[in-house]
Design a protein around this motif. Structure first.
Motif, PDB file in Angstrom:
ATOM      1  N   SER A 177      32.111  26.050  30.649  1.00 21.62           N
ATOM      2  CA  SER A 177      33.177  26.920  31.131  1.00 21.62           C
ATOM      3  C   SER A 177      32.627  27.884  32.180  1.00 21.62           C
ATOM      4  CB  SER A 177      33.750  27.703  29.948  1.00 21.62           C
ATOM      5  OG  SER A 177      34.714  28.624  30.378  1.00 21.62           O
ATOM      6  N   ILE A 178      33.333  27.985  33.298  1.00 19.45           N
ATOM      7  CA  ILE A 178      32.918  28.891  34.371  1.00 19.45           C
ATOM      8  C   ILE A 178      33.302  30.315  33.989  1.00 19.45           C
ATOM      9  CG2 ILE A 178      33.252  29.539  36.783  1.00 19.45           C
ATOM     10  CD1 ILE A 178      33.682  26.535  37.362  1.00 19.45           C
ATOM     11  N   LYS A 179      32.304  31.190  33.939  1.00 18.62           N
ATOM     12  CA  LYS A 179      32.501  32.585  33.545  1.00 18.62           C
ATOM     13  C   LYS A 179      32.512  33.528  34.748  1.00 18.62           C
ATOM     14  CE  LYS A 179      32.115  31.280  29.242  1.00 18.62           C
ATOM     15  NZ  LYS A 179      33.271  31.130  28.396  1.00 18.62           N
ATOM     16  N   GLY A 180      31.985  33.055  35.898  1.00 20.02           N
ATOM     17  CA  GLY A 180      31.951  33.892  37.082  1.00 20.02           C
ATOM     18  C   GLY A 180      31.380  33.131  38.266  1.00 20.02           C
ATOM     19  N   PHE A 181      31.456  33.772  39.435  1.00 19.34           N
ATOM     20  CA  PHE A 181      30.876  33.164  40.635  1.00 19.34           C
ATOM     21  C   PHE A 181      30.568  34.232  41.666  1.00 19.34           C
ATOM     22  CE2 PHE A 181      35.304  33.338  41.910  1.00 19.34           C
ATOM     23  CZ  PHE A 181      35.283  33.466  43.294  1.00 19.34           C
ATOM     24  N   ILE A 182      29.709  33.862  42.597  1.00 17.86           N
ATOM     25  CA  ILE A 182      29.372  34.709  43.731  1.00 17.86           C
ATOM     26  C   ILE A 182      29.552  33.869  44.989  1.00 17.86           C
ATOM     27  CG2 ILE A 182      26.902  34.148  43.592  1.00 17.86           C
ATOM     28  CD1 ILE A 182      26.311  37.048  44.514  1.00 17.86           C
ATOM     29  N   GLY A 183      30.111  34.488  46.037  1.00 17.20           N
ATOM     30  CA  GLY A 183      30.320  33.800  47.302  1.00 17.20           C
ATOM     31  C   GLY A 183      29.612  34.521  48.433  1.00 17.20           C
ATOM     32  N   LEU A 184      28.918  33.760  49.265  1.00 14.29           N
ATOM     33  CA  LEU A 184      28.184  34.330  50.402  1.00 14.29           C
ATOM     34  C   LEU A 184      28.552  33.629  51.699  1.00 14.29           C
ATOM     35  CD1 LEU A 184      25.358  33.964  48.156  1.00 14.29           C
ATOM     36  CD2 LEU A 184      25.003  35.822  49.724  1.00 14.29           C
ATOM     37  N   MET A 185      28.549  34.416  52.758  1.00 13.14           N
ATOM     38  CA  MET A 185      28.640  33.895  54.118  1.00 13.14           C
ATOM     39  C   MET A 185      27.356  34.376  54.785  1.00 13.14           C
ATOM     40  SD  MET A 185      31.624  32.409  54.163  1.00 13.14           S
ATOM     41  CE  MET A 185      32.423  32.269  55.734  1.00 13.14           C
ATOM     42  N   ASN A 186      26.388  33.497  54.911  1.00 16.54           N
ATOM     43  CA  ASN A 186      25.049  33.846  55.390  1.00 16.54           C
ATOM     44  C   ASN A 186      24.444  34.902  54.462  1.00 16.54           C
ATOM     45  OD1 ASN A 186      25.158  32.025  57.613  1.00 16.54           O
ATOM     46  ND2 ASN A 186      26.507  33.472  58.638  1.00 16.54           N
ATOM     47  N   ASN A 187      24.210  36.122  54.955  1.00 13.84           N
ATOM     48  CA  ASN A 187      23.630  37.192  54.139  1.00 13.84           C
ATOM     49  C   ASN A 187      24.676  38.178  53.622  1.00 13.84           C
ATOM     50  OD1 ASN A 187      21.029  36.216  54.497  1.00 13.84           O
ATOM     51  ND2 ASN A 187      20.723  37.396  56.361  1.00 13.84           N
ATOM     52  N   TYR A 188      25.946  37.868  53.814  1.00  8.82           N
ATOM     53  CA  TYR A 188      27.041  38.746  53.404  1.00  8.82           C
ATOM     54  C   TYR A 188      27.641  38.251  52.091  1.00  8.82           C
ATOM     55  CZ  TYR A 188      31.452  41.249  53.392  1.00  8.82           C
ATOM     56  OH  TYR A 188      32.504  42.050  53.031  1.00  8.82           O
ATOM     57  N   ILE A 189      27.645  39.118  51.081  1.00 12.30           N
ATOM     58  CA  ILE A 189      28.261  38.784  49.801  1.00 12.30           C
ATOM     59  C   ILE A 189      29.756  39.053  49.914  1.00 12.30           C
ATOM     60  CG2 ILE A 189      28.401  39.327  47.341  1.00 12.30           C
ATOM     61  CD1 ILE A 189      25.450  40.173  47.470  1.00 12.30           C
ATOM     62  N   ALA A 190      30.535  37.990  49.923  1.00 16.81           N
ATOM     63  CA  ALA A 190      31.984  38.131  50.011  1.00 16.81           C
ATOM     64  C   ALA A 190      32.555  38.638  48.691  1.00 16.81           C
ATOM     65  CB  ALA A 190      32.620  36.805  50.401  1.00 16.81           C
ATOM     66  N   GLY A 191      31.831  38.427  47.592  1.00 20.41           N
ATOM     67  CA  GLY A 191      32.276  38.955  46.312  1.00 20.41           C
ATOM     68  C   GLY A 191      31.573  38.328  45.131  1.00 20.41           C
ATOM     69  N   ILE A 192      31.559  39.089  44.050  1.00 19.06           N
ATOM     70  CA  ILE A 192      31.114  38.600  42.751  1.00 19.06           C
ATOM     71  C   ILE A 192      32.313  38.759  41.831  1.00 19.06           C
ATOM     72  CG2 ILE A 192      29.560  38.935  40.795  1.00 19.06           C
ATOM     73  CD1 ILE A 192      27.525  40.150  42.693  1.00 19.06           C
ATOM     74  N   PHE A 193      32.686  37.689  41.176  1.00 20.40           N
ATOM     75  CA  PHE A 193      33.882  37.676  40.346  1.00 20.40           C
ATOM     76  C   PHE A 193      33.514  37.172  38.960  1.00 20.40           C
ATOM     77  CE2 PHE A 193      34.864  37.060  44.764  1.00 20.40           C
ATOM     78  CZ  PHE A 193      35.845  38.004  44.996  1.00 20.40           C
ATOM     79  N   ILE A 194      33.742  38.003  37.946  1.00 14.56           N
ATOM     80  CA  ILE A 194      33.382  37.681  36.573  1.00 14.56           C
ATOM     81  C   ILE A 194      34.637  37.773  35.705  1.00 14.56           C
ATOM     82  CG2 ILE A 194      31.856  38.246  34.626  1.00 14.56           C
ATOM     83  CD1 ILE A 194      30.381  37.541  37.305  1.00 14.56           C
ATOM     84  N   SER A 195      34.849  36.782  34.844  1.00 13.46           N
ATOM     85  CA  SER A 195      36.015  36.817  33.963  1.00 13.46           C
ATOM     86  C   SER A 195      35.994  38.090  33.116  1.00 13.46           C
ATOM     87  CB  SER A 195      36.061  35.578  33.069  1.00 13.46           C
ATOM     88  OG  SER A 195      34.975  35.572  32.172  1.00 13.46           O
ATOM     89  N   LYS A 196      37.158  38.581  32.803  1.00  8.20           N
ATOM     90  CA  LYS A 196      37.300  39.853  32.092  1.00  8.20           C
ATOM     91  C   LYS A 196      36.463  39.880  30.809  1.00  8.20           C
ATOM     92  CE  LYS A 196      40.832  43.023  30.450  1.00  8.20           C
ATOM     93  NZ  LYS A 196      42.258  43.284  30.295  1.00  8.20           N
ATOM     94  N   ASP A 197      36.480  38.792  30.058  1.00  7.30           N
ATOM     95  CA  ASP A 197      35.761  38.739  28.776  1.00  7.30           C
ATOM     96  C   ASP A 197      34.248  38.679  28.936  1.00  7.30           C
ATOM     97  OD1 ASP A 197      38.245  38.724  27.586  1.00  7.30           O
ATOM     98  OD2 ASP A 197      38.241  36.576  27.184  1.00  7.30           O
ATOM     99  N   ASN A 198      33.764  38.443  30.126  1.00  6.65           N
ATOM    100  CA  ASN A 198      32.322  38.308  30.344  1.00  6.65           C
ATOM    101  C   ASN A 198      31.721  39.420  31.195  1.00  6.65           C
ATOM    102  OD1 ASN A 198      31.398  35.569  29.125  1.00  6.65           O
ATOM    103  ND2 ASN A 198      33.405  35.203  30.026  1.00  6.65           N
ATOM    104  N   GLN A 199      32.526  40.421  31.529  1.00  5.68           N
ATOM    105  CA  GLN A 199      32.011  41.541  32.306  1.00  5.68           C
ATOM    106  C   GLN A 199      31.109  42.405  31.436  1.00  5.68           C
ATOM    107  OE1 GLN A 199      35.391  43.440  34.184  1.00  5.68           O
ATOM    108  NE2 GLN A 199      35.868  41.607  35.353  1.00  5.68           N
TER     109      GLN A 199
END
Length: 142
Positions: A57-79
């Motif tokens: 089960s996917i609990k979270g993810f991080i997205g990058l554009m080169n060296n820029y972190i577009a976001g870190i997203f974690i499910s509410k129950d796993n924060q």
């Protein structure tokens, strides 16, 4: 475990993106995130995306554009369980410098990034929604 994004992850990741943006940004109208959903869904697979998966089960993810972190997203129950930290440390291992933008009112995220060695380098207004956001930078040399 942190792993590379796979095409079949897209729908779950977009659910997380929408849920966590609405939850973390209660000072921005829900419609703002809903209006950007399709645009993000199209752009996201072009980014470098890493997911945190536990027991299939996917609990979270991080997205990058080169060296820029577009976001870190974690499910509410796993924060606050180290998932975001593991994702961030995964990308820190492959970069000498990272930057991101975070809303000033998202104090939980601001504090997280400060604990992780990011420094506020700029304060500006997001022209689209009028909210103040920080540009933050992390460097291996800090």
């Amino acid at each position: 475990m942190v792993r590379d994004f796979q095409a079949e992850d897209l729908n779950r990741i977009m659910e997380l993106w929408l849920e966590t943006n609405i939850q973390a940004h209660d000072f921005i109208k829900k419609g703002y995130w809903q209006d950007h959903f399709d645009e993000v869904k199209e752009i996201l697979p072009k980014a470098s995306v890493y997911v945190y998966e536990d027991n299939g089960s996917i609990k979270g993810f991080i997205g990058l554009m080169n060296n820029y972190i577009a976001g870190i997203f974690i499910s509410k129950d796993n924060q606050s369980r180290g998932v975001g930290r593991q994702l961030l440390h995964h990308v820190k291992g492959n970069h000498n410098k990272l930057s991101l933008k975070v809303y000033e009112k998202n104090q939980r995220a601001v504090n997280f990034y400060l604990r992780e060695g990011f420094l506020v380098t700029e304060k500006q207004e997001d022209r689209e929604n009028g909210e103040v956001e920080y540009e933050m930078v992390w460097s291996k040399n800090n």
